[in-house]
Structure formats: structure tokens, C-alpha cells
Write a protein that holds these residues in place. Structure first.
Motif, short mmCIF file in Angstrom:
data_model
loop_
_atom_site.label_atom_id
_atom_site.label_comp_id
_atom_site.label_asym_id
_atom_site.label_seq_id
_atom_site.Cartn_x
_atom_site.Cartn_y
_atom_site.Cartn_z
N ALA A 37 0.83 -1.21 0.00
CA ALA A 37 0.00 0.00 0.00
C ALA A 37 0.86 1.26 0.00
O ALA A 37 0.58 2.22 -0.72
N GLY A 38 1.93 1.25 0.77
CA GLY A 38 2.82 2.41 0.83
C GLY A 38 3.51 2.68 -0.49
O GLY A 38 3.59 3.82 -0.95
N SER A 39 4.00 1.62 -1.13
CA SER A 39 4.68 1.82 -2.41
C SER A 39 3.71 2.29 -3.50
O SER A 39 4.09 3.06 -4.38
N GLN A 40 2.46 1.85 -3.43
CA GLN A 40 1.47 2.33 -4.40
C GLN A 40 1.20 3.82 -4.22
O GLN A 40 1.12 4.57 -5.20
N VAL A 41 1.08 4.26 -2.98
CA VAL A 41 0.81 5.68 -2.72
C VAL A 41 2.01 6.53 -3.15
O VAL A 41 1.84 7.58 -3.77
N VAL A 42 3.21 6.06 -2.86
CA VAL A 42 4.41 6.81 -3.25
C VAL A 42 4.49 6.91 -4.78
O VAL A 42 4.80 7.97 -5.32
N SER A 43 4.20 5.81 -5.47
CA SER A 43 4.28 5.86 -6.94
C SER A 43 3.19 6.76 -7.52
O SER A 43 3.40 7.38 -8.57
N GLU A 44 2.04 6.86 -6.86
CA GLU A 44 1.00 7.80 -7.31
C GLU A 44 1.44 9.24 -7.14
O GLU A 44 1.19 10.09 -7.99
N GLU A 49 9.92 8.89 -10.75
CA GLU A 49 11.17 9.50 -10.28
C GLU A 49 11.57 9.06 -8.88
O GLU A 49 12.61 9.47 -8.37
N TYR A 50 10.78 8.23 -8.23
CA TYR A 50 11.09 7.78 -6.87
C TYR A 50 12.09 6.63 -6.90
O TYR A 50 11.94 5.68 -7.65
N THR A 51 13.12 6.74 -6.08
CA THR A 51 14.06 5.63 -5.88
C THR A 51 14.11 5.32 -4.39
O THR A 51 14.21 6.22 -3.56
N PRO A 52 14.03 4.04 -4.04
CA PRO A 52 14.05 3.66 -2.61
C PRO A 52 15.36 4.08 -1.94
O PRO A 52 16.41 4.13 -2.59
N TRP A 53 15.32 4.34 -0.65
CA TRP A 53 16.50 4.74 0.11
C TRP A 53 17.44 3.59 0.34
O TRP A 53 18.65 3.75 0.40
N PHE A 54 16.89 2.39 0.53
CA PHE A 54 17.72 1.23 0.82
C PHE A 54 17.01 -0.02 0.31
O PHE A 54 15.85 0.02 -0.04
#
Length: 108
Positions: A37-44, A49-54
């Protein structure tokens, strides 16, 4: 029936209702993890342009994603450890109360 027995029965009924009601009330609902759910919201919000921190530690160690069975196993082990700690602490509290009651009874 004693008061304690009534309380226990009422609590058991409440627990059963908490477990059963969602099964019937949420027909057709999809259950997913918070990671998804978190990754879906971030991609929305951010788009591509989002790259994970780790990267997850286990994925780094084995060089890829964990199979579902291993992921479930790790979750169950974590749950077992948590339940063990809680049971240990509850046992300590029960024994402490017994010792305090015995001490008070012997003082009287």
C-alpha cells in the motif's frame, strides 16, 4: 456461575465476534501488506522518479527477493518470539501476585 466465569465467557464471546464479523462484513475485500500500500501511494505521488532509500537486508544477503514461504516463516518466527515474551511476562505478573497475596496472608 461466579463473576470470574461470567467475565471470561463474555470476553470469549467478544473475541469470537471480533474474529468472525469481519469475515462476513468484508466480502470481496482484498487484504494486502502495508509495504504494498505504501509503495502504491508513493508511486501515485512521485511517479517514476522515486528511488528507494535502501534495499531490504535479507534481499541483499541472498541476492534477490525472498520466496513467499521463507517470508511467511520469518513472520511466524517473529510472532512466536513475541508471544513467548508476552507469555513470560504474564507468568511473572501472575506469580508476583501470588507471592504478594501469600505474604499478606502470612502477615495477618
Amino acid at each position: 456461575m461466579s463473576k470470574t466465569t461470567k467475565k471470561v465467557l463474555i470476553l470469549l464471546v467478544i473475541v469470537a465476534l471480533i474474529a468472525i464479523i469481519p469475515l462476513f462484513a468484508l466480502k470481496g475485500a482484498e487484504f494486502g501488506g502495508s509495504d504494498d500500500a505504501g509503495s502504491q501511494v508513493v508511486s501515485e505521488i512521485k511517479g517514476t522518479e522515486y528511488t528507494p532509500w535502501f534495499t531490504p537486508v535479507m534481499e541483499t544477503w541472498i541476492g534477490g527477493e525472498l520466496p513467499g514461504e521463507i517470508e511467511s516463516l520469518l513472520f511466524c518466527v517473529q510472532t512466536g518470539i513475541g508471544v513467548g515474551i508476552m507469555a513470560f511476562l504474564m507468568g511473572r505478573f501472575v506469580e508476583r501476585n501470588k507471592k504478594e497475596k501469600a505474604k499478606k496472608a502470612s502477615e495477618i
